[in-house]
Every structure is written in C-alpha cells, then in structure tokens.
Motif scaffolding. Structure first.
Motif, mmCIF file in Angstrom:
data_model
loop_
_atom_site.group_PDB
_atom_site.id
_atom_site.type_symbol
_atom_site.label_atom_id
_atom_site.label_comp_id
_atom_site.label_asym_id
_atom_site.label_seq_id
_atom_site.Cartn_x
_atom_site.Cartn_y
_atom_site.Cartn_z
ATOM 1 N N MET B 32 51.726 -4.624 67.679
ATOM 2 C CA MET B 32 52.550 -5.821 67.459
ATOM 3 C C MET B 32 51.708 -6.773 66.628
ATOM 4 O O MET B 32 50.684 -7.284 67.085
ATOM 5 C CB MET B 32 52.930 -6.466 68.788
ATOM 6 N N PHE B 33 52.135 -6.983 65.412
ATOM 7 C CA PHE B 33 51.341 -7.779 64.483
ATOM 8 C C PHE B 33 52.041 -9.108 64.239
ATOM 9 O O PHE B 33 53.113 -9.154 63.645
ATOM 10 C CB PHE B 33 51.169 -7.019 63.170
ATOM 11 N N SER B 34 51.414 -10.181 64.704
ATOM 12 C CA SER B 34 52.060 -11.482 64.561
ATOM 13 C C SER B 34 51.594 -12.200 63.307
ATOM 14 O O SER B 34 52.207 -13.169 62.881
ATOM 15 C CB SER B 34 51.741 -12.353 65.771
ATOM 16 N N GLY B 35 50.500 -11.761 62.732
ATOM 17 C CA GLY B 35 49.939 -12.471 61.591
ATOM 18 C C GLY B 35 48.885 -13.473 62.003
ATOM 19 O O GLY B 35 48.228 -14.079 61.171
ATOM 20 N N GLY B 36 48.701 -13.654 63.300
ATOM 21 C CA GLY B 36 47.681 -14.582 63.787
ATOM 22 C C GLY B 36 46.314 -13.916 63.839
ATOM 23 O O GLY B 36 46.198 -12.697 63.694
ATOM 24 N N LYS B 37 45.285 -14.733 64.082
ATOM 25 C CA LYS B 37 43.914 -14.209 64.020
ATOM 26 C C LYS B 37 43.662 -13.121 65.046
ATOM 27 O O LYS B 37 42.888 -12.189 64.790
ATOM 28 C CB LYS B 37 42.904 -15.345 64.210
ATOM 29 N N ASP B 38 44.318 -13.202 66.219
ATOM 30 C CA ASP B 38 44.062 -12.205 67.248
ATOM 31 C C ASP B 38 44.624 -10.842 66.846
ATOM 32 O O ASP B 38 43.972 -9.824 67.021
ATOM 33 C CB ASP B 38 44.645 -12.657 68.594
ATOM 34 N N SER B 39 45.828 -10.847 66.282
ATOM 35 C CA SER B 39 46.348 -9.540 65.879
ATOM 36 C C SER B 39 45.629 -9.031 64.630
ATOM 37 O O SER B 39 45.522 -7.825 64.430
ATOM 38 C CB SER B 39 47.874 -9.536 65.728
ATOM 39 N N HIS B 66 61.261 -18.083 61.022
ATOM 40 C CA HIS B 66 60.659 -19.413 60.989
ATOM 41 C C HIS B 66 59.158 -19.331 60.738
ATOM 42 O O HIS B 66 58.403 -20.194 61.143
ATOM 43 C CB HIS B 66 60.902 -20.135 62.321
ATOM 44 N N ASN B 67 58.743 -18.266 60.106
ATOM 45 C CA ASN B 67 57.309 -18.073 59.898
ATOM 46 C C ASN B 67 56.765 -18.906 58.752
ATOM 47 O O ASN B 67 57.482 -19.274 57.833
ATOM 48 C CB ASN B 67 57.039 -16.616 59.570
ATOM 49 N N PHE B 68 55.479 -19.143 58.812
ATOM 50 C CA PHE B 68 54.805 -19.749 57.680
ATOM 51 C C PHE B 68 54.788 -18.716 56.548
ATOM 52 O O PHE B 68 54.422 -17.560 56.776
ATOM 53 C CB PHE B 68 53.360 -20.078 58.054
ATOM 54 N N PRO B 69 55.159 -19.118 55.335
ATOM 55 C CA PRO B 69 55.161 -18.149 54.226
ATOM 56 C C PRO B 69 53.774 -17.529 54.008
ATOM 57 O O PRO B 69 53.658 -16.354 53.679
ATOM 58 C CB PRO B 69 55.584 -18.978 53.006
ATOM 59 N N LEU B 72 53.312 -14.450 56.139
ATOM 60 C CA LEU B 72 54.055 -13.273 55.672
ATOM 61 C C LEU B 72 53.356 -12.606 54.494
ATOM 62 O O LEU B 72 53.281 -11.385 54.399
ATOM 63 C CB LEU B 72 55.476 -13.672 55.276
ATOM 64 N N GLU B 73 52.828 -13.450 53.615
ATOM 65 C CA GLU B 73 52.133 -12.919 52.456
ATOM 66 C C GLU B 73 50.890 -12.140 52.892
ATOM 67 O O GLU B 73 50.625 -11.037 52.411
ATOM 68 C CB GLU B 73 51.735 -14.108 51.572
ATOM 69 N N TYR B 74 50.172 -12.722 53.840
ATOM 70 C CA TYR B 74 48.975 -12.059 54.353
ATOM 71 C C TYR B 74 49.350 -10.700 54.957
ATOM 72 O O TYR B 74 48.710 -9.690 54.718
ATOM 73 C CB TYR B 74 48.304 -12.945 55.414
ATOM 74 N N ARG B 75 50.419 -10.702 55.746
ATOM 75 C CA ARG B 75 50.886 -9.477 56.393
ATOM 76 C C ARG B 75 51.159 -8.380 55.362
ATOM 77 O O ARG B 75 50.689 -7.248 55.500
ATOM 78 C CB ARG B 75 52.172 -9.809 57.162
ATOM 79 N N ASP B 76 51.895 -8.724 54.329
ATOM 80 C CA ASP B 76 52.265 -7.715 53.345
ATOM 81 C C ASP B 76 51.055 -7.146 52.615
ATOM 82 O O ASP B 76 50.981 -5.954 52.357
ATOM 83 C CB ASP B 76 53.281 -8.297 52.357
ATOM 84 N N ASN B 77 50.088 -8.013 52.314
ATOM 85 C CA ASN B 77 48.879 -7.527 51.655
ATOM 86 C C ASN B 77 48.094 -6.586 52.556
ATOM 87 O O ASN B 77 47.584 -5.562 52.114
ATOM 88 C CB ASN B 77 47.968 -8.703 51.257
ATOM 89 N N LEU B 78 48.003 -6.960 53.817
ATOM 90 C CA LEU B 78 47.222 -6.152 54.758
ATOM 91 C C LEU B 78 47.837 -4.759 54.920
ATOM 92 O O LEU B 78 47.143 -3.742 54.889
ATOM 93 C CB LEU B 78 47.146 -6.854 56.121
ATOM 94 N N VAL B 79 49.147 -4.729 55.090
ATOM 95 C CA VAL B 79 49.852 -3.460 55.270
ATOM 96 C C VAL B 79 49.605 -2.540 54.079
ATOM 97 O O VAL B 79 49.353 -1.347 54.219
ATOM 98 C CB VAL B 79 51.357 -3.724 55.468
ATOM 99 N N LEU B 86 55.106 -0.690 57.958
ATOM 100 C CA LEU B 86 55.461 -1.966 58.586
ATOM 101 C C LEU B 86 56.908 -1.908 59.050
ATOM 102 O O LEU B 86 57.802 -1.505 58.301
ATOM 103 C CB LEU B 86 55.294 -3.114 57.582
ATOM 104 N N ILE B 87 57.128 -2.307 60.290
ATOM 105 C CA ILE B 87 58.493 -2.379 60.808
ATOM 106 C C ILE B 87 58.778 -3.835 61.133
ATOM 107 O O ILE B 87 57.974 -4.485 61.798
ATOM 108 C CB ILE B 87 58.617 -1.516 62.075
ATOM 109 N N VAL B 88 59.875 -4.350 60.622
ATOM 110 C CA VAL B 88 60.185 -5.750 60.877
ATOM 111 C C VAL B 88 61.410 -5.849 61.774
ATOM 112 O O VAL B 88 62.445 -5.242 61.497
ATOM 113 C CB VAL B 88 60.428 -6.520 59.562
ATOM 114 N N GLY B 89 61.241 -6.564 62.874
ATOM 115 C CA GLY B 89 62.382 -6.864 63.737
ATOM 116 C C GLY B 89 62.830 -8.270 63.381
ATOM 117 O O GLY B 89 62.068 -9.208 63.529
#
Ligand SMILES: Nc1nc2c(ncn2[C@@H]2O[C@H](COP(=O)(O)OP(=O)(O)OP(=O)(O)O)[C@@H](O)[C@H]2O)c(=O)[nH]1
Ligand SMILES: [Mg+2]
Lengths: 427, 300
Positions: B32-39, B66-69, B72-79, B86-89
């Motif tokens: 479960m990847f939230s984009g926060g530092k812990d995940s 309602h995410n910070f843009p 989301l950008e960080y997430r996409d680069n990491l993936v 990546l699966i988005v709910g």
C-alpha cells in the motif's frame, strides 16, 4: 522534547538497540512505570500529554495518569487495565529502546509471552505492599523459560510503604529464594515509585539507603553484546532470489536472516536436509558484497555449486550441524481456550519451516507456585506450562532453545482456526 | 564490539525479514503506497530485500482525488524506476459511480471512503496481504498492532483478539476470503525514518522540505489552499513558509511553519518539536479513539 534530544546521524549510528518487556501482576504499575520513563526522558509530545491530561481530568483522577500513554485501546482505558501488548519507543544518546508493555492479568498471559519472546531484558514489577504473588512467580518463570538474559526486579509503590528499606529487603530476599530455583543469572533489584518518579530516570531523594543506580541508568548500561549466538552457524533459507533477467541470468541467491554464528566468504557449508556441501561464493546485500555475516543480519548467500535449495532448508557449517529430527521434547505455554489435545494434531512453524505434528505424550504440567512437576494432571489449559513430546511429519533442524532462541523455538497453530495456540521451547 | 550492527541496521534487517516472509507466505501480496515518507522507506526496504530481482509486489495507491500533485508525480516516477505495476483505487470514481457517498460540510473528509475503496480494491484484485508503512509510535492504537495483522472477511481488525506473535515466527495462515495487513516498519520511530533517509540518501517528495505555499489557518491547523476545501468567510489566505511532516489529503493535512530545507535540518527540527506528526491531522482529532475505530473497520 527539547534541543538536548538532538542526535546527529553520526552519533545515531553508534547507538545500540535494547528490547525490554514489562511483567508482573495486575495493577503492580507496569504501564505507569513506562509512562513515567517516557515522560521523564522527555519522550512525550505535548499533544499526547494534553490528551491524557484531559482524559485523567474527565475521569476525576487527581494526577495525570501516565499509564494512559500505553493503554491505547478503548477497552483498556475504560477498565484501567492493559489487555494487549503495547509497543513504545524512546531513545537516549546511548541506546534506542523498544518496550513491550504487557498485561498482568492472568487471562492475557499469552500477550505477556508475546512481548517477552523478543526481549533482551524483563522488568518484573512487584507491589511493595503485597510482595510476591502468583503472577510474579508465573512471569518470572516464563521469563526464565524464554531465556531472557537479564531481569530487573522493580519493587514499586515504595511511596505507599513510606520508602522503608525493610519492605524492599523483604521482597528482595523472598525473590532471591524463589529465583534460585529458576534458570536466570543476571538479576538486579531497584526500589521505585512509578507514580512519583523515584529511581526511574531521576535518583530518589526519599530512599537514601539505596546505593544502586536508577532504572534508566541500568537500561542504558546493561551489557547486551553477547545476547546472540555467534558460535553455531545457522541460516534458515527464507526465499530464493532469481532475477530472471539478462544481467543476472544464472543468479540464485539464498535470502535469509542469520539465526546464529558467523559466516564468511569462502566457508565450507552444508545444506540441510540434503546434506550437500558447497562453498560460500559471495554474501550479497543491496549495498554490495560483505565479507562476513552474523545475527541479526538479513543477507543473500551465493554458493559455488548449483544445488537444489528452497525455503525451509538450512545452511550450516559442515562441522557443526543442528540436530535433524522428527521427535522433539518441548516446553509449551498454552494460549488457547481450547485445551491442548493429547494425541492432537497441529501445524507448527519453526524457522522457515511449516510442518505438522502430533502430540505423542504429555510428560508433566508445571505448578507455577512451587515449580513442582505434576505428572498426574495432564489437562493443559490456557496459560498452563507443560512438557510435551511431539513427532513432526518432516525432520526439523533444531538446537536446544537454551543454545539458540531462533532455532529452538516453535509455535503451534490450530489447523481448523489457524490461530496460534501455543509457544514451544525445544529442550 | 566487532560483531555488532547499529540499531538502524538492525531495524533494516528486521523489516527485510518481514518483507521476505510476505513474499514466501502469500500468493498475492501488495504494497500500500501512500506517497508518504513511511511508504517510501518501506518500498526502499523492499527493493533491498529482493535485490537484484525486482520487487515481487505491485504498488497499490488509494487515490482520494484530494492528493497533493507533488505526491502523485513522485509516485509515478518511482513506479517507473522500479519497474513494478501500479494499481490505483480511485475514491473519485467510486463517488461518481455512487458506490460511496461523500461527506458534506467544512470539515468533510474522504477518510471513511478511503477505507471502503481500499477494501473494494483488495477484493477485486484478490490480494491476500497488504503491506502498510504504519509505525507503532505513530498513534496509541497502532502501538498495539502486530507485524502480521489478521483481518476477517470484512477486512475488520479485532484488537482484543489478535494472534500472539512470538519470536520471528509469523503466522500468515488464513481461511479463504480473509487477508492480512502486514507492517514491516512497525518498530521504526519518526526519528529512525528520518535518520535512515539521511543515511541512505533517499529522495523524497518536495513537500517534506520547506517551501512557500498559499495557506490558511483552521482550528489552529495550517491548511493548504486547494480546490478540495471550502473556505469559511473569516478564513484568509496568506503565503507561508511551510513543510509537511506527514502527507495525507490536502484538506486535512496540516503543514508546519518551517525553514528546514535539508533532511539534516528536519532531524534537527524534530528533536525540538513538541507535537507528534499526526498532531496536525484533523482525522485523528475527531475523537479519542478515532484511529482505533477506523482500524476496526479496515483502515490501515
Ligand atoms: N501510589 C502509587 N501508585 C502507583 C504506583 N505505580 C502505579 N500506581 C497505581 O497503580 C494502579 C495500576 O497501575 P497500572 O500502571 O495501570 O498497572 P499495570 O501493572 O500496568 O496493570 P495491568 O497492565 O492491568 O496489569 C494505578 O492506579 C496507578 O496509578 C506507585 O509507584 N505508587
Ligand atoms: Mg498495564
């Protein structure tokens, strides 16, 4: 928290880790003591403090109830008792501490065992007014059975016995009498008041007769260097890493966490159960190759020869192998409402193995109060401790629990409900 | 002492062990990847655990809309870098399809919807283990959580009846339809995470570092201006120099005034802070046991 809590990355990397657990009877003050330790080391944040202060006031308590820092469940706060283990953390410049605050109530003994299983040290609290009670004995016995290397007996609520030395000395000698029958070697005694803060982090002004150190000082300085087994090389294989790409075409890495001993590149090793031998070609990590590996590291091992190895196998040294056996003598703590079934079948987990077993015999039940072995009563209920004989469907690679906590421990799983119903220590 | 590893490396070794157990014990696990530092740290550890192979799990992001843009950008680069799926709910989609109903009012939050969408997504993809970056030091209900946390068919957590978890023996056995939540970084503290980020030089979304942002103050919490939040008449936007200690939804995640612009600055700042990182989260302030209540329903 304050500026003095700043620890640079360099210093941070010098800190060691101590895991400790609390034990003792219900209401002896375990959670209050942990709360006090967090508070006095300035590890409590303002919003946490404000929240427990408000709760304490709302309930009409005179002082801020520091036990609320660990009793986090609704049911616990309502009943004022601990039900399940709470894990709390704090650090001083010397060490980082992981605390398992466990329940004293007999009904939740299994949660105490859970917290104790990974601890290097146990704090056993005793109410200075009541002295040693059945739960103190049970928990001290469990701590010795689990081979927790260090015990600290905190004689608590000294404020309620006017900080009198006699009260402390009486309990101290009583406990020593009892501990002589236990398998423990490092026992310390400290008179404290968790509520008032005496001898927890700060030295007490109320007990000039006590010449020892505070609890925190002891926790920071107790020697934990030799708590792992560095002699008998054991690496249970967890997972086989096969990248399936062109760069690592023939790569076969055996991933696992060291359960004992020191493995070096070039060492001759044997793989169980096959008995095939090979040589360590490389010990790999994401950060590069390392010359040697020891507990509690997680690494990936590469061998010179291509032998068939899978999860559940164990890599050991040729000249020092664990016992390979299907017949085990085990001390078991029973956790489930459903009693241990003589001739019953259970799943068991041991290192990375998952096998089935049958209970062949119940040798005796331990009477917690007297430590007497009762060979007549073989009805093993929740919270009982017994010695049993089991036979497994496949050989396990075991060491006595006394020699190695990692290769000497098993858990029993009920095959119908999948619940963890018992913990076993191999004799 | 020669044969000694420091406590960050010990935590790392423990987390790697847990991640490998998940790969071995479950059929279809997901991060479960939230984009926060812990995940982010959890994902970094997963990379270490299976190196040189790819991480054997997809990442799942529950996008509340309602995410910070920046997140989301960080997430996409990491993936892309990791080469994982990546699966988005999507909560927004669930609202559009009228599968869930959105809260109204000034303090509306999509937290509850997030749980519903998470459970739905886990079910559709038949995930049997969902790994989360929750830490026990975050919150008092989390302090009670196991590494392997069993959930019934409804995804619910029963805090009074958790499986005992002893030594390093993790029992991932379950009935059909049940699943597990697994928390590989349970034993890390906020400070451990930051020290480790500094040690490993892990890149983070820019939100964690000091930046200028148009914000307003509500109930003592600094909130970012965004399309997702309705302002009250007396609230006014100001430009502030802020950073975030945790990343959640824009309308409920509070910023702190800060000029910490490097990870070292942040570590220095944390050492002097007096409130917990979740102290700025409106979702935790709803009641004394709001985290426990949400967890029981299947929140991570
Ligand atoms: N006077 C006095 N009271 C104490 C002291 N330590 C704890 N107490 C009180 O004893 C009661 C029980 O304390 P807890 O800390 O909840 O006890 P516990 O051992 O954690 O109990 P369980 O977890 O339920 O087994 C509370 O009312 C505390 O305020 C002490 O040093 N002096
Ligand atoms: Mg308690």
């Amino acid at each position: 928290m304050s500026m003095e809590n700043f620890i640079s990355l360099e210093e941070y990397q010098k800190m060691s880790l101590l895991r400790f657990t609390t034990a003792g009877s219900v209401d002896d003050g375990k959670s209050t003591l942990i709360g006090r330790m967090l508070y006095d080391t300035k590890s409590v944040f303002q919003d946490q403090y404000d929240a427990i202060k408000a709760t304490s006031e709302r309930r009409g308590e005179e002082e801020v109830n520091l036990a609320l820092l660990t009793d986090g469940l609704k049911a616990e706060r309502e009943q004022g008792i601990t039900i399940d283990v709470a894990y709390r953390y704090f650090a001083t410049p010397k060490r980082k501490f992981i605390i398992a605050d466990t329940p004293g109530h007999i009904q939740y003994t299994r949660n105490m065992v859970t917290g104790a299983s990974t601890a290097n040290l146990a704090l056993i609290l005793i109410d200075a007014r009541n002295g040693i009670v059945e739960q103190t004995r049970r928990h001290a016995f469990i701590a010795s059975l689990l081979q927790i290397p260090h015990l600290v007996i905190c004689v608590n609520k000294m404020d309620l016995v006017d900080y009198k030395e006699e009260a402390y000395e009486k309990i101290r000698s009583d406990f020593q009498g009892f501990a002589a029958k236990l398998d423990v070697n490092d026992v310390e005694f400290i008179p404290v008041s968790a509520l008032k803060g005496d001898n927890i982090v700060n030295e007490s002004e109320n007990m000039p007769w006590y010449k020892g150190t505070t609890l925190l000082y002891h926790l920071e300085n107790v020697h934990i260097g030799s708590d792992h087994n560095f002699i008998d090389c054991r690496m249970p294989v967890q997972h086989v890493i096969r990248p399936y790409n062109d760069d690592y075409h023939d790569y076969r890495g055996y991933a696992g966490r060291l359960a004992g001993g020191i493995f070096k590149k070039g060492d001759k090793v044997m793989v169980l159960p096959s008995g095939f031998t090979s040589t360590i070609r490389k010990i790999n990590t994401f950060d590069g190759e390392i010359p040697e590996a020891f507990p509690p590291m997680s690494v990936t091992m590469l061998l010179e020869d291509n032998i068939d190895i899978s999860r559940g196998d164990m890599i050991v040294r040729e000249n020092n192998v664990p016992e390979v056996t299907q017949d085990l003598e085990v001390m078991v703590c029973w956790f489930n409402e459903r009693p241990l079934q003589p001739r019953g079948k259970y799943a068991i987990l041991h290192t990375t193995q998952d096998v089935r077993c049958i209970i062949k015999d119940i040798r005796y039940k331990v009477n917690i109060n007297t430590l007497h072995r009762d060979e007549e009563d073989k009805f093993i209920k929740m919270n009982d401790i017994a010695r049993v004989v089991i036979r497994t469907t496949k050989p396990l690679f075991v060491d006595p629990y006394r020699k190695n906590r990692n290769t000497g421990s098993i858990i029993f799983v009920d095959e119908a409900t999948n619940e963890t119903v018992g913990a076993g220590m191999i004799i | 002492m020669k044969y000694h590893i420091n406590h960050l490396r010990e935590l790392e070794a423990e987390s790697i062990f847990v991640l490998r157990e998940v790969a071995a014990q479950f059929q279809n696990p997901v991060i479960m990847f939230s984009g926060g530092k812990d995940s982010i740290v959890m994902t970094h550890l997963a990379r270490k655990a299976f190196f040189p192979a790819k991480i054997p799990f997809p990442l799942l992001h529950v996008d509340t809309g309602h995410n910070f843009p920046e997140a989301l950008e960080y997430r996409d680069n990491l993936v892309e870098e990791l080469g994982v799926k990546l699966i988005v709910g999507s909560v927004q989609e669930a609202i559009n399809k009228k599968l869930v109903i959105e809260e109204k009012g000034f303090n509306a939050s999509r937290n509850a919807l997030q749980t519903a969408v998470l459970l739905e997504t886990l079910e559709t993809h038949k995930f049997d283990a969902a790994m989360g970056g929750a830490r026990r030091d975050e919150e008092k209900a989390r302090a009670k959580e196991r590494f392997f946390s069993h959930r019934d068919e409804f995804g619910q957590w029963d805090p009074k009846n958790q499986r005992p978890e002893l030594w390093n023996l993790f029992n991932g056995k379950k009935q059909m339809g049940e699943h597990f939540r697994v928390f590989p970084i349970s034993n890390w503290t906020e400070l451990d995470i930051w020290q480790y980020i500094a040690l490993e030089k892990i890149e983070l979304p820019s939100l964690y570092l000091s930046h200028k942002r148009r914000c307003f103050i509500r109930d003592g919490v600094i909130l970012a201006e965004s399309d997702y939040v309705n302002m009250k008449p007396d609230e006014k936007i100001e430009e502030m120099v802020v950073r975030y200690r945790t990343l959640g939804d824009m309308p409920i995640t509070g910023a702190v005034l800060s000029d910490a612009s490097t990870v070292e600055d942040i570590i220095r700042e944390i050492a002097t802070t007096r409130v917990t990182e979740r102290g700025g989260r409106a979702d935790d302030k709803r009641s004394e046991t709001s985290m426990e209540d949400r967890k029981k329903q299947g929140y991570f």
